[in-house]
Design an enzyme around this catalytic site. Sequence first.
Site, PDB file in Angstrom:
ATOM      1  N   TRP A   9       0.681  -1.172   0.098  1.00 17.26           N
ATOM      2  CA  TRP A   9       0.082  -0.200   0.009  1.00 17.26           C
ATOM      3  C   TRP A   9       0.691   1.420  -0.022  1.00 17.26           C
ATOM      4  CZ3 TRP A   9      -4.785  -1.139   3.950  1.00 17.26           C
ATOM      5  CH2 TRP A   9      -5.481  -2.029   3.239  1.00 17.26           C
ATOM      6  N   LYS A  10       2.167   1.246   0.167  1.00 18.03           N
ATOM      7  CA  LYS A  10       3.090   2.275   0.255  1.00 18.03           C
ATOM      8  C   LYS A  10       2.473   3.385   1.306  1.00 18.03           C
ATOM      9  CE  LYS A  10       4.204   0.871  -4.428  1.00 18.03           C
ATOM     10  NZ  LYS A  10       4.740   1.081  -5.667  1.00 18.03           N
ATOM     11  N   HIS A  97      12.523  -2.503  -1.507  1.00 18.47           N
ATOM     12  CA  HIS A  97      11.779  -1.925  -2.454  1.00 18.47           C
ATOM     13  C   HIS A  97      12.613  -0.765  -3.383  1.00 18.47           C
ATOM     14  CE1 HIS A  97       8.505  -0.138  -4.740  1.00 18.47           C
ATOM     15  NE2 HIS A  97       8.022  -1.146  -4.799  1.00 18.47           N
ATOM     16  N   GLU A 146      11.027  -6.696  -9.474  1.00 13.54           N
ATOM     17  CA  GLU A 146      10.520  -5.662  -9.719  1.00 13.54           C
ATOM     18  C   GLU A 146      11.146  -4.648 -10.394  1.00 13.54           C
ATOM     19  OE1 GLU A 146       6.943  -5.220  -6.765  1.00 13.54           O
ATOM     20  OE2 GLU A 146       8.628  -3.666  -6.368  1.00 13.54           O
ATOM     21  N   GLY A 152       4.328   1.244 -11.132  1.00 17.36           N
ATOM     22  CA  GLY A 152       3.533   2.390 -11.033  1.00 17.36           C
ATOM     23  C   GLY A 152       3.430   3.117 -12.631  1.00 17.36           C
ATOM     24  N   SER A 182       2.904  -2.906 -11.973  1.00 18.22           N
ATOM     25  CA  SER A 182       1.712  -2.597 -12.665  1.00 18.22           C
ATOM     26  C   SER A 182       0.551  -4.064 -13.031  1.00 18.22           C
ATOM     27  CB  SER A 182       1.928  -1.950 -14.242  1.00 18.22           C
ATOM     28  OG  SER A 182       2.612  -0.648 -13.896  1.00 18.22           O
ATOM     29  N   GLY A 203       0.895  -3.071  -6.197  1.00 17.27           N
ATOM     30  CA  GLY A 203       0.929  -1.648  -5.567  1.00 17.27           C
ATOM     31  C   GLY A 203      -0.498  -0.909  -5.870  1.00 17.27           C
TER      32      GLY A 203
HETATM   33  P1  PGA Z   1       2.337  -1.131  -9.039  1.00 19.14           P
HETATM   34  O1  PGA Z   1       3.693  -1.054  -7.781  1.00 19.14           O
HETATM   35  O2  PGA Z   1       1.416  -2.309  -8.952  1.00 19.14           O
HETATM   36  O3  PGA Z   1       1.589   0.110  -8.433  1.00 19.14           O
HETATM   37  O4  PGA Z   1       3.183  -0.979 -10.057  1.00 19.14           O
HETATM   38  C1  PGA Z   1       4.062  -2.438  -7.409  1.00 19.14           C
HETATM   39  C2  PGA Z   1       5.132  -2.183  -6.389  1.00 19.14           C
HETATM   40  O5  PGA Z   1       5.830  -1.175  -6.284  1.00 19.14           O
HETATM   41  O6  PGA Z   1       5.337  -3.130  -5.546  1.00 19.14           O
END
Ligand code: PGA
Length: 219
Positions: A9-10, A97, A146, A152, A182, A203
């Site tokens: 969820w950042k 991350h 990743e 994102g 994504s 994310g």
């Molecule tokens: P995202 O992020 O699904 O929004 O691309 C993935 C992540 O950073 O773990």
Amino acid sequence: MQQYFIANWKQHKTAQETRDFLSVFKDQIDVSQLGEKQIIICPSFTSLQAAQEIVKEHGIDVSLGAQDVSEFDDGAYTGEVGGSQIKEFADFVIIGHSERRRYFGETPEQVAKKVANAKKAGLTVVLCVQDENEPVVEGADLVAFEPVGAIGTGQAEDPAEVSRVFELLKAKINVPLIYGGSVDANGIVNYKSVPNIAGFLIGGASLEPESFSNIIKAW
Ligand code: PGA
């Protein structure tokens, strides 16, 4: 084979928003249909306790994780949160991350210390790597590939590239490999072609109960 769906969820959601999400999400997942799918939600530290309470109260079949851990043992480290503090509320932790490496200057040495500290506290470590050249720290329980360009951006990585990098990572470490960048409910099936993929780190598309549950159902 166990399939992990890890929501990162950042810096999103208050404790109240976390409660609201889980109250809706619990009705969108059919536990009898989950099989080997394991759901792990990683909110901010400030929401972990609220999340734990709701999960217990409703007996929701999700695990919890943190998004980072201190590299230090408990002591005078203002602002840091240690492994044993996390372990009160969560069983997993995301380490390394790319956003932490990029915005907070996290080095491979710090990442290695964080992994060691998390293990000491009994946490399950989800180590993120950006490519096959990134050092894969001993002690990681899962490794998430990743690629920075996919995070994102809406530009999920080509499954063939994920397969190629997984192959190289497998030569370095024998743990479940997951993909992040994504991922959404439409694109996830493309990764069925990736041999031995063990799940996803999600994310943006994990922030709404419906879009996250749709991802899990689509797999
Ligand atoms: P995202 O992020 O699904 O929004 O691309 C993935 C992540 O950073 O773990």
